[in-house]
Motif scaffolding. Sequence first.
Motif, PDB file in Angstrom:
ATOM      1  N   ASP A 135     -11.098   1.026  -0.850  1.00  0.00           N
ATOM      2  CA  ASP A 135     -11.253   0.121   0.295  1.00  0.00           C
ATOM      3  C   ASP A 135     -10.667  -1.254  -0.005  1.00  0.00           C
ATOM      4  OD1 ASP A 135     -12.629   2.230   1.328  1.00  0.00           O
ATOM      5  OD2 ASP A 135     -14.615   1.307   1.187  1.00  0.00           O
TER       6      ASP A 135
ATOM      7  N   LEU B  81       0.835  -1.201   0.000  1.00  0.00           N
ATOM      8  CA  LEU B  81       0.000   0.000   0.000  1.00  0.00           C
ATOM      9  C   LEU B  81       0.871   1.252   0.000  1.00  0.00           C
ATOM     10  CD1 LEU B  81      -2.786  -1.255   2.452  1.00  0.00           C
ATOM     11  CD2 LEU B  81      -2.749  -1.332  -0.028  1.00  0.00           C
ATOM     12  N   THR B  82       2.027   1.157  -0.647  1.00  0.00           N
ATOM     13  CA  THR B  82       3.010   2.239  -0.603  1.00  0.00           C
ATOM     14  C   THR B  82       2.643   3.425  -1.489  1.00  0.00           C
ATOM     15  OG1 THR B  82       4.210   1.011  -2.285  1.00  0.00           O
ATOM     16  CG2 THR B  82       4.971   0.772  -0.023  1.00  0.00           C
ATOM     17  N   ALA B  83       1.672   3.240  -2.400  1.00  0.00           N
ATOM     18  CA  ALA B  83       1.304   4.349  -3.286  1.00  0.00           C
ATOM     19  C   ALA B  83       0.211   5.205  -2.658  1.00  0.00           C
ATOM     20  CB  ALA B  83       0.829   3.801  -4.632  1.00  0.00           C
ATOM     21  N   ASP B  84      -0.285   4.786  -1.511  1.00  0.00           N
ATOM     22  CA  ASP B  84      -1.448   5.437  -0.903  1.00  0.00           C
ATOM     23  C   ASP B  84      -1.132   6.241   0.348  1.00  0.00           C
ATOM     24  OD1 ASP B  84      -4.498   4.439  -1.706  1.00  0.00           O
ATOM     25  OD2 ASP B  84      -2.871   3.270  -2.583  1.00  0.00           O
ATOM     26  N   GLU B  85      -1.963   7.242   0.584  1.00  0.00           N
ATOM     27  CA  GLU B  85      -2.049   7.844   1.913  1.00  0.00           C
ATOM     28  C   GLU B  85      -3.171   7.100   2.616  1.00  0.00           C
ATOM     29  OE1 GLU B  85      -0.395  10.602   3.037  1.00  0.00           O
ATOM     30  OE2 GLU B  85       0.434  11.486   1.211  1.00  0.00           O
ATOM     31  N   ILE B  86      -2.868   6.484   3.742  1.00  0.00           N
ATOM     32  CA  ILE B  86      -3.902   5.736   4.456  1.00  0.00           C
ATOM     33  C   ILE B  86      -4.814   6.726   5.187  1.00  0.00           C
ATOM     34  CG2 ILE B  86      -4.357   3.916   6.160  1.00  0.00           C
ATOM     35  CD1 ILE B  86      -2.773   2.947   3.720  1.00  0.00           C
TER      36      ILE B  86
ATOM     37  N   ASN C  31      -6.242   6.686  -0.100  1.00  0.00           N
ATOM     38  CA  ASN C  31      -6.811   7.774  -0.907  1.00  0.00           C
ATOM     39  C   ASN C  31      -6.821   7.477  -2.398  1.00  0.00           C
ATOM     40  OD1 ASN C  31      -4.037   8.159  -1.368  1.00  0.00           O
ATOM     41  ND2 ASN C  31      -4.232  10.389  -1.474  1.00  0.00           N
ATOM     42  N   VAL C  32      -6.076   6.460  -2.852  1.00  0.00           N
ATOM     43  CA  VAL C  32      -6.202   6.080  -4.255  1.00  0.00           C
ATOM     44  C   VAL C  32      -6.703   4.647  -4.457  1.00  0.00           C
ATOM     45  CG1 VAL C  32      -4.682   7.824  -5.261  1.00  0.00           C
ATOM     46  CG2 VAL C  32      -3.684   5.691  -4.472  1.00  0.00           C
ATOM     47  N   ILE C  33      -6.319   3.745  -3.575  1.00  0.00           N
ATOM     48  CA  ILE C  33      -6.725   2.342  -3.741  1.00  0.00           C
ATOM     49  C   ILE C  33      -8.189   2.136  -3.362  1.00  0.00           C
ATOM     50  CG2 ILE C  33      -6.187   1.402  -1.435  1.00  0.00           C
ATOM     51  CD1 ILE C  33      -4.812  -0.937  -2.837  1.00  0.00           C
TER      52      ILE C  33
END
Lengths: 405, 405
Positions: free
Chosen positions: B288, B141-146, B284-286
């Motif tokens: 849920d 999940l490194t491409a996302d802001e959680i 914010n991109v992936i």
Amino acid sequence: MVNIAVLGYGTVGSGVVEVLNVNGDSINKRCGHEIQVKYVLDLRDFPGDPIQDKIVHNYETIVNDPEVGIIVEVMGGVEPAYTFVKEAILKGKSVCTSNKELVAKHGAELLKLSKQMNVNFLFEASVGGGIPIIRPLNQSLTADEIEEITGILNGTTNYILTKMSNEGSDFNSVLKEAQAMGYAERNPQADIEGYDACRKIAILSSLAFGMQVDFEDIYTEGITKITEADIKYAKAMGASIKLLGSSKKEQDHVYAMVAPMLIKPSHPLFSVNDVFNGIFVRGNVIGDVMFYGSGAGKLPTASAVVADVVDAAKHIGTNIMTLWSSKKLELSDIKRATHRFFVRVAANDEKTKEQIAMEFGQVDVIAVPDMKEEYAFITMPMSEETYQQKAEKFKNIVSMIRVNF
Amino acid sequence: MVNIAVLGYGTVGSGVVEVLNVNGDSINKRCGHEIQVKYVLDLRDFPGDPIQDKIVHNYETIVNDPEVGIIVEVMGGVEPAYTFVKEAILKGKSVCTSNKELVAKHGAELLKLSKQMNVNFLFEASVGGGIPIIRPLNQSLTADEIEEITGILNGTTNYILTKMSNEGSDFNSVLKEAQAMGYAERNPQADIEGYDACRKIAILSSLAFGMQVDFEDIYTEGITKITEADIKYAKAMGASIKLLGSSKKEQDHVYAMVAPMLIKPSHPLFSVNDVFNGIFVRGNVIGDVMFYGSGAGKLPTASAVVADVVDAAKHIGTNIMTLWSSKKLELSDIKRATHRFFVRVAANDEKTKEQIAMEFGQVDVIAVPDMKEEYAFITMPMSEETYQQKAEKFKNIVSMIRVNF
């Protein structure tokens, strides 16, 4: 700094650029390098688009630029993607792709080549869109022997089946609606006939068992024959019809198939609805695990591609080991796969019932109030072959759906 | 060959040895090295057990043996685990642990030390048992802001709540049954008061936001006050009561809490029942995603520990970057967290209803046929503080459960 090139500025390609723009700071921090898009390959120009100056029409510019460390291939289709990717790897570049056709067909070879060249070939986005499944299979489920991997791997068909179930609508009208909303393509064959799910379960099976599973060998059935009546029966059973891609290891045999199946609420995939995907994995020590999320869509898919880019950037100079030998896994003949079958017969007379009892033995009868002209039942577990032999004797079987309970 | 030492031959420790025995061939293949258990540290002897010759009672033998490359710490508790692990890392050994107390308390420090020593500190099994969640958070999940991470993180309480819901039984009798079946400990406080879930959400939040979240700062409420009546109301709403550990980022504020909450079938955690765990992540991109599996148990937990051993063996000489700074993340005061509240009042007269209307404004009334002596409702969204101020004016509130819909 790591320079990347994006091949194809379509939905996923523009999503990759967007994700890198929106979350660039945290991505660079996690990566330990600054990631920069140096080129975007597309046949078209994009005047006015922030990337217009990065557009190139000629792949040679990209592949011959030693500054480009990572290639993002999001064009789809086997060619020219295969030629481009192979060339990139041979030039010492890592490749991240969302292209299931390419991975299903040439995954083993491209992984082997990457190992030889000490680069990485990563394809998280090729199955399950944004859902982390490829990396968990490779790096988290390493203590297990995988016994089963079963997924709802296609968002379009899951959307259609969910809609049919929620609204009692028929297949064709829901398909039209899905096309209007952009959930189904104008040429929906690849989705509704199960071909897309077939490539995905081929990739997952190859990784799970470490050998090449050819998608052409996988028995594949789509959802076009599912009717409102089937769904009525499913509801009467408290079950749900899902298009499942599945492969199972039984002793030394591996069976794989894509087909609509009936599942019950106790199955972790039961509540995977709408365009969501879910992948269920059973290991011999971990037991059952399930991964759920958006199986498609611009940003979820781009999220998975960019996560691969981060991983590739962190592993420059190191090949991440992936067990997927090019040795072919001979799937067992699906005729020998055993399950229960839900069968509807277009007759409800005593003679038919007697014939069914004689042929199928004990069955569970499923009654739905307003389907009095039919006789519907679930068989005891039997092989596909046995079922076919028995079913051939009846001319009036309206539908058959495999049962996962 | 990689020699490992297992600290603690309890449930998980013996599971680790079992998994290595059962799946040794495929594990060694995936790992690229042969993994061998050289020592098992325990105070006890195990005469007749295949590992009896490997038992040592003195940690110094292990930590001073340069042949031992990886330490598996499965003793639990902060001490002496912390001292042992720190010493191991300083001696250049990688550590794999299932110990949530250790990781919640000293994770940031031990990760930093591992980086300095160019070894790895891995803790997949500390949260969610066998479920791959730590590695996906770190590497997928490194491409996302959680934006949110919410989990059913404790199998014991989930089992109790599921049983109460399925059988209409009361808390105490289900707890006793769970203890008899080994699903709950004789001293169940850590589970039923939410302390276990609290440490786990602290670990997940630290990884999601890259900074130290102290578990002591997290508002924690257990399930001991949940009654049969609450569950009746939940069913009437088509909802379910789950003990959720949750942290959410809103603008620059992070709220974290552990508390029973009402969720509806549309929530991916709704169907996580019995002793299973589930972890829901919103990026914010992936969008849920959700991870599901056995949150505890000998073999699932051991599977996660051994997967860490494989990863550590593959990364000898390379530190796997993990973003978890020791800089403290100041959680926002829970008083400012906003949601809806389900409230039961022990009175059903017009005056009470008027008072409630005056105080809480518009509410959704929840009626259950055989609870005529009560008035139950769901408020509009409001802050915890506002709710408390309003609730203080009523002496007859029987129960309050936060609402996640």
